[in-house]
Design a protein around this motif. Structure first.
Motif, PDB file in Angstrom:
ATOM      1  N   LEU A  76       0.807  -1.218   0.000  1.00  0.00           N
ATOM      2  CA  LEU A  76       0.000   0.000   0.000  1.00  0.00           C
ATOM      3  C   LEU A  76       0.843   1.272   0.000  1.00  0.00           C
ATOM      4  O   LEU A  76       0.548   2.232  -0.719  1.00  0.00           O
ATOM      5  N   GLN A  77       1.888   1.300   0.816  1.00  0.00           N
ATOM      6  CA  GLN A  77       2.687   2.520   0.919  1.00  0.00           C
ATOM      7  C   GLN A  77       3.302   2.898  -0.420  1.00  0.00           C
ATOM      8  O   GLN A  77       3.256   4.065  -0.831  1.00  0.00           O
ATOM      9  N   GLN A  78       3.863   1.936  -1.115  1.00  0.00           N
ATOM     10  CA  GLN A  78       4.488   2.225  -2.409  1.00  0.00           C
ATOM     11  C   GLN A  78       3.449   2.678  -3.429  1.00  0.00           C
ATOM     12  O   GLN A  78       3.672   3.636  -4.189  1.00  0.00           O
ATOM     13  N   LEU A  79       2.301   2.020  -3.458  1.00  0.00           N
ATOM     14  CA  LEU A  79       1.261   2.375  -4.421  1.00  0.00           C
ATOM     15  C   LEU A  79       0.645   3.727  -4.115  1.00  0.00           C
ATOM     16  O   LEU A  79       0.209   4.444  -5.018  1.00  0.00           O
ATOM     17  N   GLN A 139      -6.801   5.703  -5.317  1.00  0.00           N
ATOM     18  CA  GLN A 139      -6.898   6.722  -6.363  1.00  0.00           C
ATOM     19  C   GLN A 139      -5.878   6.482  -7.471  1.00  0.00           C
ATOM     20  O   GLN A 139      -6.202   6.583  -8.657  1.00  0.00           O
ATOM     21  N   ASN A 140      -4.648   6.160  -7.085  1.00  0.00           N
ATOM     22  CA  ASN A 140      -3.622   5.888  -8.110  1.00  0.00           C
ATOM     23  C   ASN A 140      -3.981   4.687  -8.965  1.00  0.00           C
ATOM     24  O   ASN A 140      -3.823   4.706 -10.197  1.00  0.00           O
ATOM     25  N   LEU A 141      -4.461   3.633  -8.330  1.00  0.00           N
ATOM     26  CA  LEU A 141      -4.810   2.432  -9.084  1.00  0.00           C
ATOM     27  C   LEU A 141      -6.026   2.670  -9.980  1.00  0.00           C
ATOM     28  O   LEU A 141      -6.051   2.211 -11.129  1.00  0.00           O
ATOM     29  N   GLN A 142      -7.021   3.392  -9.471  1.00  0.00           N
ATOM     30  CA  GLN A 142      -8.196   3.666 -10.297  1.00  0.00           C
ATOM     31  C   GLN A 142      -7.812   4.488 -11.523  1.00  0.00           C
ATOM     32  O   GLN A 142      -8.280   4.232 -12.641  1.00  0.00           O
ATOM     33  N   ASN A 143      -6.936   5.466 -11.331  1.00  0.00           N
ATOM     34  CA  ASN A 143      -6.484   6.285 -12.467  1.00  0.00           C
ATOM     35  C   ASN A 143      -5.644   5.477 -13.451  1.00  0.00           C
ATOM     36  O   ASN A 143      -5.632   5.776 -14.654  1.00  0.00           O
ATOM     37  N   ALA A 144      -4.948   4.461 -12.940  1.00  0.00           N
ATOM     38  CA  ALA A 144      -4.120   3.629 -13.824  1.00  0.00           C
ATOM     39  C   ALA A 144      -4.953   2.622 -14.614  1.00  0.00           C
ATOM     40  O   ALA A 144      -4.477   2.089 -15.617  1.00  0.00           O
ATOM     41  N   LEU A 145      -6.184   2.374 -14.172  1.00  0.00           N
ATOM     42  CA  LEU A 145      -7.071   1.452 -14.877  1.00  0.00           C
ATOM     43  C   LEU A 145      -7.779   2.212 -15.992  1.00  0.00           C
ATOM     44  O   LEU A 145      -8.907   2.662 -15.862  1.00  0.00           O
ATOM     45  N   SER A 146      -7.101   2.348 -17.109  1.00  0.00           N
ATOM     46  CA  SER A 146      -7.582   3.202 -18.199  1.00  0.00           C
ATOM     47  C   SER A 146      -8.470   2.468 -19.187  1.00  0.00           C
ATOM     48  O   SER A 146      -8.781   2.978 -20.248  1.00  0.00           O
ATOM     49  N   PHE A 147      -8.892   1.239 -18.850  1.00  0.00           N
ATOM     50  CA  PHE A 147      -9.722   0.460 -19.761  1.00  0.00           C
ATOM     51  C   PHE A 147     -10.779  -0.273 -18.949  1.00  0.00           C
ATOM     52  O   PHE A 147     -10.638  -0.488 -17.748  1.00  0.00           O
ATOM     53  N   GLY A 148     -11.844  -0.642 -19.630  1.00  0.00           N
ATOM     54  CA  GLY A 148     -12.866  -1.440 -18.980  1.00  0.00           C
ATOM     55  C   GLY A 148     -13.616  -0.672 -17.916  1.00  0.00           C
ATOM     56  O   GLY A 148     -13.621   0.557 -17.882  1.00  0.00           O
ATOM     57  N   ALA A 153       4.198   3.394  -9.795  1.00  0.00           N
ATOM     58  CA  ALA A 153       4.096   2.070  -9.168  1.00  0.00           C
ATOM     59  C   ALA A 153       2.713   1.473  -9.394  1.00  0.00           C
ATOM     60  O   ALA A 153       2.576   0.271  -9.637  1.00  0.00           O
ATOM     61  N   ALA A 154       1.687   2.332  -9.336  1.00  0.00           N
ATOM     62  CA  ALA A 154       0.324   1.862  -9.603  1.00  0.00           C
ATOM     63  C   ALA A 154       0.183   1.427 -11.059  1.00  0.00           C
ATOM     64  O   ALA A 154      -0.447   0.403 -11.351  1.00  0.00           O
ATOM     65  N   GLU A 155       0.756   2.205 -11.976  1.00  0.00           N
ATOM     66  CA  GLU A 155       0.723   1.827 -13.395  1.00  0.00           C
ATOM     67  C   GLU A 155       1.412   0.484 -13.605  1.00  0.00           C
ATOM     68  O   GLU A 155       0.927  -0.366 -14.367  1.00  0.00           O
ATOM     69  N   ASN A 156       2.532   0.291 -12.940  1.00  0.00           N
ATOM     70  CA  ASN A 156       3.269  -0.963 -13.082  1.00  0.00           C
ATOM     71  C   ASN A 156       2.476  -2.132 -12.504  1.00  0.00           C
ATOM     72  O   ASN A 156       2.470  -3.233 -13.079  1.00  0.00           O
ATOM     73  N   TRP A 157       1.785  -1.903 -11.382  1.00  0.00           N
ATOM     74  CA  TRP A 157       0.968  -2.957 -10.774  1.00  0.00           C
ATOM     75  C   TRP A 157      -0.128  -3.380 -11.747  1.00  0.00           C
ATOM     76  O   TRP A 157      -0.354  -4.581 -11.965  1.00  0.00           O
ATOM     77  N   VAL A 158      -0.806  -2.404 -12.327  1.00  0.00           N
ATOM     78  CA  VAL A 158      -1.869  -2.704 -13.289  1.00  0.00           C
ATOM     79  C   VAL A 158      -1.295  -3.405 -14.517  1.00  0.00           C
ATOM     80  O   VAL A 158      -1.854  -4.391 -15.016  1.00  0.00           O
ATOM     81  N   ALA A 159      -0.140  -2.911 -15.012  1.00  0.00           N
ATOM     82  CA  ALA A 159       0.481  -3.500 -16.204  1.00  0.00           C
ATOM     83  C   ALA A 159       0.934  -4.933 -15.955  1.00  0.00           C
ATOM     84  O   ALA A 159       0.975  -5.762 -16.877  1.00  0.00           O
ATOM     85  N   THR A 160       1.270  -5.255 -14.710  1.00  0.00           N
ATOM     86  CA  THR A 160       1.766  -6.588 -14.371  1.00  0.00           C
ATOM     87  C   THR A 160       0.647  -7.576 -14.085  1.00  0.00           C
ATOM     88  O   THR A 160       0.686  -8.731 -14.542  1.00  0.00           O
ATOM     89  N   TYR A 161      -0.366  -7.127 -13.343  1.00  0.00           N
ATOM     90  CA  TYR A 161      -1.361  -8.059 -12.816  1.00  0.00           C
ATOM     91  C   TYR A 161      -2.742  -7.975 -13.458  1.00  0.00           C
ATOM     92  O   TYR A 161      -3.554  -8.884 -13.266  1.00  0.00           O
ATOM     93  N   ILE A 162      -3.032  -6.914 -14.183  1.00  0.00           N
ATOM     94  CA  ILE A 162      -4.368  -6.759 -14.762  1.00  0.00           C
ATOM     95  C   ILE A 162      -4.332  -6.796 -16.285  1.00  0.00           C
ATOM     96  O   ILE A 162      -5.015  -7.619 -16.915  1.00  0.00           O
TER      97      ILE A 162
END
Length: 375
Positions: A88-91, A138-147, A97-106
């Motif tokens: 959580l702290q890094q994201l 918020q970072n993860l939601q913004n990184a989810l640019s599809f769907g 980091a959030a973009e990378n998480w989404v790119a890796t796992y989603i």
């Protein structure tokens, strides 16, 4: 440039494959949590086959386990995938980091795995990591640019300072500074609040004032009256206390999803028998599939996830912690339980089917249109 006929054929083929494919396979709308705190579980691909065999239509994963995500491809199972508390702290501090998480796992799985929610942290409040949850969301939601994937977080009911009567539900002083902004953010983006709701723990904490039938959904009479609302089971009472707290927090549109609930089958004497576990979980399934909702939010099913798929032999804590499973690690049932199919027998059901088709088509067609634009 592609011809209009070619484009229409492409769009039609995708629509047909989504409509007839595994995403609309018949299955229960009840989910089951897939915990992995054990050293004797079957491999993920066999576990996914168990979900399909038992018509379990939804799954909660506590972290983005790559082997499980691979096994979920084209399964038609909707999945809640968790973000580990330690991430959580890094994201929260880094959008990249959030973009990378989404790119890796989603992203690598997004066209073949049905992601329902991203669960940003589990039972973080109160605690040292509480301040990281909202910015990470918020970072993860913004990184989810599809769907149409939404973020949320999963809380324990201990975030409430007041829970009885249900209409008095309010967040505690220890959690309110974090929960109010999170509730309002969820309200703004149209996402639910996930909550781990356990009548079992409420019952064993106060067996004098809480009856076992009330906790097990077997009470034949109204037990609690709160204004004009009547309650015959403890789960609804606990969920409605959360709704009352959300309303007080300025988030009246947020739905509550029960991200964990269940009853242990061993570890605490006569309370934790396979019979009681079967009664609670079977009645929970019937309650959800009835679309009865709660007295405060009637007429809509409370999306719920049973904890858990397996008994997990490495879970720490009290003896009951290793006995929440519907199945033993050898894949045999701890007790008989069924996941009946909810039929689409009403206009509302058909509308929900159409909405589901639209949401799934939208994800696929966005990718197609990006290809078309480049032609």
């Amino acid at each position: 440039m592609a011809t209009n006929f070619e484009l229409l054929c492409l769009i039609f083929s995708v629509a047909l494959s989504v409509l007839l494919g595994p995403n609309f396979a018949t299955g229960s709308s009840i989910g089951v949590c897939y915990g992995m705190v054990a050293n004797d579980l079957p491999p993920p691909r066999e576990v996914i086959d168990m979900y399909k065999l038992n018509q379990i239509g939804r799954m909660r994963l506590y972290d983005p386990n790559p082997e499980a995500l691979e096994a979920l491809r084209n399964s038609g199972i909707e999945v809640l995938v968790g973000v580990r508390n330690e991430d959580l702290q890094q994201l929260a501090g880094s959008y990249s980091a959030a973009e990378n998480w989404v790119a890796t796992y989603i992203t690598p799985y997004s066209l073949q795995v049905q992601f329902r929610y991203i669960v940003v942290g589990n039972e973080v409040f109160p605690g040292n990591s509480a301040r990281y949850v909202l910015p990470a969301m918020q970072n993860l939601q913004n990184a989810l640019s599809f769907g149409d994937i939404k973020v949320s977080t999963s809380i324990a009911t201990s975030v409430l300072g007041v829970s009885y009567p249900p209409s008095a539900g309010a967040f505690s002083q220890d959690t309110i500074e974090y929960m109010v902004p999170i509730a309002q953010y969820l309200n703004n983006i149209g996402a639910p609040l996930l909550a781990n709701v356990y009548p079992y723990f409420a019952y064993i904490g106060d067996p004098i004032d809480i009856s076992l039938p009330y906790a097990l959904f077997t009470s034949e009479t109204v037990v609690v009256t709160d204004g004009g609302l009547s309650y015959d089971n403890l789960l609804d009472t606990m969920v409605d206390a959360l709704y009352a707290a959300l309303e007080k927090a300025g988030a009246p549109q947020v739905q509550v999803v029960v991200s964990e609930t269940g009853w242990p089958s061993n570890g605490n004497g006569e309370v934790t028998t396979p019979e009681n576990a079967q009664i609670y979980n079977s009645n929970l399934i019937s309650h959800v599939l009835s679309s009865r909702g709660t007295p405060r939010r009637p007429g809509n099913s409370t999306e719920s996830y049973l904890f858990a798929m397996f008994n997990e032999n490495m879970k720490p804590g009290a003896a009951v912690e290793q006995h929440w499973g519907l199945f033993y690690p050898n894949k045999s049932q701890v007790y008989p339980i069924n996941f009946p199919v909810k039929t689409l027998s009403t206009k509302l059901g058909f509308r929900n089917l159409c909405n589901g088709l639209y949401n799934q088509l939208k994800v696929h067609l966005e990718s197609i249109f990006m290809v078309i634009i480049r032609m």
